[in-house]
Motif scaffolding. Sequence first.
Motif, PDB file in Angstrom:
ATOM      1  N   ARG A  75     -33.605  33.329  -2.190  1.00 30.14           N
ATOM      2  CA  ARG A  75     -32.399  33.894  -1.585  1.00 30.14           C
ATOM      3  C   ARG A  75     -31.644  32.749  -0.928  1.00 30.14           C
ATOM      4  NH1 ARG A  75     -36.085  38.216   1.023  1.00 30.14           N
ATOM      5  NH2 ARG A  75     -36.145  39.796  -0.590  1.00 30.14           N
ATOM      6  N   TRP A 126     -28.321  31.446   1.549  1.00 32.99           N
ATOM      7  CA  TRP A 126     -27.325  31.784   2.551  1.00 32.99           C
ATOM      8  C   TRP A 126     -26.530  30.532   2.897  1.00 32.99           C
ATOM      9  CZ3 TRP A 126     -32.395  33.413   3.031  1.00 32.99           C
ATOM     10  CH2 TRP A 126     -32.608  34.790   3.066  1.00 32.99           C
ATOM     11  N   ARG A 127     -25.248  30.669   3.125  1.00 33.95           N
ATOM     12  CA  ARG A 127     -24.421  29.568   3.626  1.00 33.95           C
ATOM     13  C   ARG A 127     -24.291  29.765   5.134  1.00 33.95           C
ATOM     14  NH1 ARG A 127     -19.338  27.512   0.570  1.00 33.95           N
ATOM     15  NH2 ARG A 127     -21.101  27.125  -0.765  1.00 33.95           N
ATOM     16  N   THR A 128     -24.593  28.721   5.882  1.00 29.58           N
ATOM     17  CA  THR A 128     -24.549  28.811   7.340  1.00 29.58           C
ATOM     18  C   THR A 128     -23.135  28.606   7.853  1.00 29.58           C
ATOM     19  OG1 THR A 128     -24.891  26.471   7.806  1.00 29.58           O
ATOM     20  CG2 THR A 128     -26.870  27.809   7.423  1.00 29.58           C
TER      21      THR A 128
END
Length: 86
Positions: free
Chosen positions: A16, A18-20
């Motif tokens: 998975r 995610w872009r922070t």
Amino acid sequence: MADSTYRFLDGGYHIRLWRTSFGGDVVADAHHDMQYTHEVDEYEVAETYIAGLYGNGWTVDANAVNLYNSVWDPVNNGWATRITPS
């Protein structure tokens, strides 16, 4: 992302992404799912597997960042591997 469309037959590796909000860095959760139930049965093996896919042009630092989220079942040591362009 998964290593197979038909993971229900034999489980599989799954990641998975995610872009922070901190500069747009991307973080990932790599794990292996069990057959049928899709419950996580491995973290560390999957992390090593994914890191091993990066070759020339990448720097892989195993256990580079302590996330303070270790668990025992399935084993996750709580340390993240950092992968950056060389």
